[in-house]
Design an enzyme around this catalytic site. Structure first.
Site, PDB file in Angstrom:
ATOM      1  N   THR A 136      12.573  -1.211  -3.132  1.00 31.13           N
ATOM      2  CA  THR A 136      12.579  -0.335  -1.952  1.00 31.13           C
ATOM      3  C   THR A 136      13.738  -0.653  -1.019  1.00 31.13           C
ATOM      4  O   THR A 136      14.222  -1.801  -0.974  1.00 31.13           O
ATOM      5  CB  THR A 136      11.252  -0.504  -1.179  1.00 31.13           C
ATOM      6  OG1 THR A 136      11.368   0.105   0.109  1.00 31.13           O
ATOM      7  CG2 THR A 136      10.909  -1.972  -0.977  1.00 31.13           C
ATOM      8  N   TYR A 179       4.950  -5.870   3.227  1.00 29.63           N
ATOM      9  CA  TYR A 179       5.368  -5.022   2.099  1.00 29.63           C
ATOM     10  C   TYR A 179       6.828  -5.297   1.737  1.00 29.63           C
ATOM     11  O   TYR A 179       7.168  -5.443   0.563  1.00 29.63           O
ATOM     12  CB  TYR A 179       5.175  -3.545   2.459  1.00 29.63           C
ATOM     13  CG  TYR A 179       5.743  -2.563   1.443  1.00 29.63           C
ATOM     14  CD1 TYR A 179       5.066  -2.270   0.265  1.00 29.63           C
ATOM     15  CD2 TYR A 179       6.963  -1.923   1.675  1.00 29.63           C
ATOM     16  CE1 TYR A 179       5.593  -1.372  -0.665  1.00 29.63           C
ATOM     17  CE2 TYR A 179       7.489  -1.016   0.750  1.00 29.63           C
ATOM     18  CZ  TYR A 179       6.809  -0.755  -0.413  1.00 29.63           C
ATOM     19  OH  TYR A 179       7.336   0.137  -1.329  1.00 29.63           O
TER      20      TYR A 179
HETATM   21  N1  LIG Z   1       7.761   7.166  -3.434  1.00 28.25           N
HETATM   22  C1  LIG Z   1       8.690   6.591  -2.695  1.00 28.25           C
HETATM   23  O1  LIG Z   1       9.282   7.208  -1.820  1.00 28.25           O
HETATM   24  C2  LIG Z   1       9.055   5.134  -2.946  1.00 28.25           C
HETATM   25  C3  LIG Z   1      10.100   4.566  -2.202  1.00 28.25           C
HETATM   26  C4  LIG Z   1      10.450   3.245  -2.429  1.00 28.25           C
HETATM   27  C5  LIG Z   1       9.780   2.507  -3.375  1.00 28.25           C
HETATM   28  N2  LIG Z   1       8.754   3.069  -4.069  1.00 28.25           N
HETATM   29  C6  LIG Z   1       8.075   2.262  -5.109  1.00 28.25           C
HETATM   30  O2  LIG Z   1       7.995   3.053  -6.282  1.00 28.25           O
HETATM   31  C7  LIG Z   1       6.792   2.779  -6.975  1.00 28.25           C
HETATM   32  C8  LIG Z   1       6.062   4.078  -7.256  1.00 28.25           C
HETATM   33  O3  LIG Z   1       5.747   4.705  -6.023  1.00 28.25           O
HETATM   34  P1  LIG Z   1       4.897   6.036  -5.955  1.00 28.25           P
HETATM   35  O4  LIG Z   1       5.394   6.828  -4.810  1.00 28.25           O
HETATM   36  O5  LIG Z   1       4.829   6.648  -7.301  1.00 28.25           O
HETATM   37  O6  LIG Z   1       3.485   5.453  -5.537  1.00 28.25           O
HETATM   38  P2  LIG Z   1       2.014   5.868  -5.992  1.00 28.25           P
HETATM   39  O7  LIG Z   1       1.072   5.232  -5.023  1.00 28.25           O
HETATM   40  O8  LIG Z   1       1.915   7.333  -6.229  1.00 28.25           O
HETATM   41  O9  LIG Z   1       1.885   5.136  -7.405  1.00 28.25           O
HETATM   42  C9  LIG Z   1       1.540   3.761  -7.522  1.00 28.25           C
HETATM   43  C10 LIG Z   1       0.479   3.655  -8.600  1.00 28.25           C
HETATM   44  O10 LIG Z   1       0.121   2.278  -8.744  1.00 28.25           O
HETATM   45  C11 LIG Z   1      -1.286   2.207  -8.931  1.00 28.25           C
HETATM   46  N3  LIG Z   1      -1.741   0.895  -8.486  1.00 28.25           N
HETATM   47  C12 LIG Z   1      -1.868   0.448  -7.212  1.00 28.25           C
HETATM   48  N4  LIG Z   1      -2.343  -0.797  -7.202  1.00 28.25           N
HETATM   49  C13 LIG Z   1      -2.511  -1.148  -8.507  1.00 28.25           C
HETATM   50  C14 LIG Z   1      -2.965  -2.342  -9.155  1.00 28.25           C
HETATM   51  N5  LIG Z   1      -3.382  -3.397  -8.429  1.00 28.25           N
HETATM   52  N6  LIG Z   1      -2.988  -2.377 -10.492  1.00 28.25           N
HETATM   53  C15 LIG Z   1      -2.599  -1.285 -11.230  1.00 28.25           C
HETATM   54  N7  LIG Z   1      -2.183  -0.140 -10.676  1.00 28.25           N
HETATM   55  C16 LIG Z   1      -2.132  -0.078  -9.326  1.00 28.25           C
HETATM   56  C17 LIG Z   1      -1.852   3.330  -8.076  1.00 28.25           C
HETATM   57  O11 LIG Z   1      -3.156   3.712  -8.503  1.00 28.25           O
HETATM   58  C18 LIG Z   1      -0.806   4.425  -8.255  1.00 28.25           C
HETATM   59  O12 LIG Z   1      -1.146   5.286  -9.325  1.00 28.25           O
HETATM   60  C19 LIG Z   1       6.039   1.774  -6.131  1.00 28.25           C
HETATM   61  O13 LIG Z   1       6.271   0.483  -6.653  1.00 28.25           O
HETATM   62  C20 LIG Z   1       6.649   1.903  -4.757  1.00 28.25           C
HETATM   63  O14 LIG Z   1       6.583   0.687  -4.030  1.00 28.25           O
HETATM   64  C21 LIG Z   1       8.378   4.369  -3.875  1.00 28.25           C
END
Ligand SMILES: NC(=O)c1ccc[n+]([C@@H]2O[C@H](COP(=O)([O-])OP(=O)(O)OC[C@H]3O[C@@H](n4cnc5c(N)ncnc54)[C@H](O)[C@@H]3O)[C@@H](O)[C@H]2O)c1
Length: 367
Positions: A136, A179
């Site tokens: 991130t 985070y």
């Molecule tokens: N979407 C964004 O804008 C963004 C920006 C920066 C970083 N990220 C990173 O990208 C990744 C994906 O983000 P996203 O937007 O798809 O998020 P999201 O919340 O839609 O997807 C994350 C998934 O991880 C699963 N999860 C959570 N805790 C878990 C655990 N303990 N064990 C197994 N599964 C678990 C959730 O059920 C969910 O399906 C994440 O690592 C997030 O930190 C996202």
């Protein structure tokens, strides 16, 4: 529409996506399964609503989607899933800064502990299995030294070259909020496993990603959240003054970048990239609300609350290193992408009165 990057060569071994039921994971899984890959979706379904993404994936691709409903903290289950994989995308995470502030230990155990579990499972394989990790922009902290000026409804750097280019990978790391610390430490471990153990890993330090299948809420996924509130005719709460600026990237472009990184893993292993829409796709929260108001043809009510910890007033990535190394196409413009997402959500949320009943009648319709 944005161009997709080159895909990974078809390998008979399945591809593992942790957090594959989530927003980015489901979009990537859809793409890989459509190409003929078997995709293991390893997800605890911890985020409300993501079970609808998984149901949709299975409906679209049948047996090519192999779900493992388990926690990233479960080392044995994870090692079993890793054992079969030809490549791994690691998205499973506690994704909200707000939640990390109230439950920092859980955040650390999932984001850092879960990542270490994955790295160790891969190391135990003794093979060069590629790992691509979603980090991130929060690893760069609040950028307190970047002098800002107000231009209308948006904070912008006073330095014209920074304004033009955005924040590059050479920016010193400065983890902020639990985070930021848990993701930042995981980011460091992923890079170090390339250095120390020769594991082919890549880190994507992502800005705000938006698009279909995001369960946007007040804690994470602000573009989808704002549009859902606007479509329902509900007010949007802005924490801070709403002049915060972010570069936003459509999920199709994000997926293209991950696929390109896997396809070029021999050249990019051990590297970290800033992945975002860049200065051309930078918009303030108020700017996005104004655009949504134009798209929907209505005034969107706004309420305000206090600034939230770790909320950068300005963060725009410099994606040029990723563009060059991964051969990425110009991303979809934010105005067009947001209009597309508003249309997609509009078919599912409906108007004020029908929003909830319509969602209940269509459980597969992910938000
Ligand atoms: N979407 C964004 O804008 C963004 C920006 C920066 C970083 N990220 C990173 O990208 C990744 C994906 O983000 P996203 O937007 O798809 O998020 P999201 O919340 O839609 O997807 C994350 C998934 O991880 C699963 N999860 C959570 N805790 C878990 C655990 N303990 N064990 C197994 N599964 C678990 C959730 O059920 C969910 O399906 C994440 O690592 C997030 O930190 C996202």
């Amino acid at each position: 529409m944005s161009a997709a990057g080159p895909g990974p060569a078809l390998d008979r071994r399945p591809i593992l996506i942790t957090g594959g039921a989530g927003f980015v994971g489901a979009n990537l899984a859809d793409r890989l399964a459509a190409e003929g890959h078997t995709v293991i979706i390893y997800d605890a379904l911890a985020r409300a609503g993501v079970e609808r993404n998984l149901a949709w994936l299975i409906e679209q691709h049948g047996d090519r989607i192999a779900p493992v409903i388990a926690d990233i903290r479960d080392r044995d289950e994870l090692a079993r899933a890793v054992g079969e994989a030809g490549a791994v995308f690691h998205f499973a995470a506690q994704v909200a800064v707000t939640t990390s502030l109230t439950a920092p230990r859980d955040d650390m155990e999932v984001n850092l502990g879960g990542t270490l579990n994955l790295l160790e499972a891969l190391r135990a394989r003794g093979e060069a299995v590629p790992l691509l990790f979603a980090s991130t922009n929060k690893v760069y902290g609040g950028l307190p030294d970047v002098a800002l000026t107000l231009a209308g409804d948006a904070y912008l750097p006073e330095d014209p070259s920074l304004r033009q280019r955005g924040i590059g990978e050479d920016r010193p790391l400065d983890f902020h909020t639990p985070y930021g610390c848990s993701k930042g430490a995981a980011d460091a471990y992923v890079l170090d496993y390339a250095r120390t153990y020769g594991l082919p890993t890549v880190v994507m330090r992502m800005s705000c990603i938006y698009g279909p299948r995001q369960m946007g809420n007040e804690d994470q996924g602000w573009v989808a959240h704002f549009l859902i509130r606007a479509l329902k005719g509900e007010p949007i709460t802005l924490y801070g003054d709403g002049r915060q600026v972010r570069d936003i990237l459509h999920v199709d472009d994000c997926v293209a970048a991950y696929r390109a990184a896997l396809a070029r893993i021999d050249r990019v292993a051990g590297r970290a990239f800033n992945l975002g829409g860049g200065p051309a796709n930078a918009v303030s929260l108020r700017g996005l609300i104004a655009h949504a108001g134009q798209l929907l043809g209505r005034e969107i009510a706004v309420e305000t609350g206090p600034w939230r910890p770790g909320d950068q007033r300005y963060y725009v990535s410099d994606p040029s290193r990723a563009v060059e190394a991964l051969g990425l196409a110009r991303p979809l413009s934010w105005r067009e992408g947001v209009a597309q997402l508003a249309g997609w959500l509009g078919e599912r949320v409906g108007d004020d009165q029908s929003a909830e009943p319509r969602l209940r009648r269509q459980p597969e319709a992910a938000l």
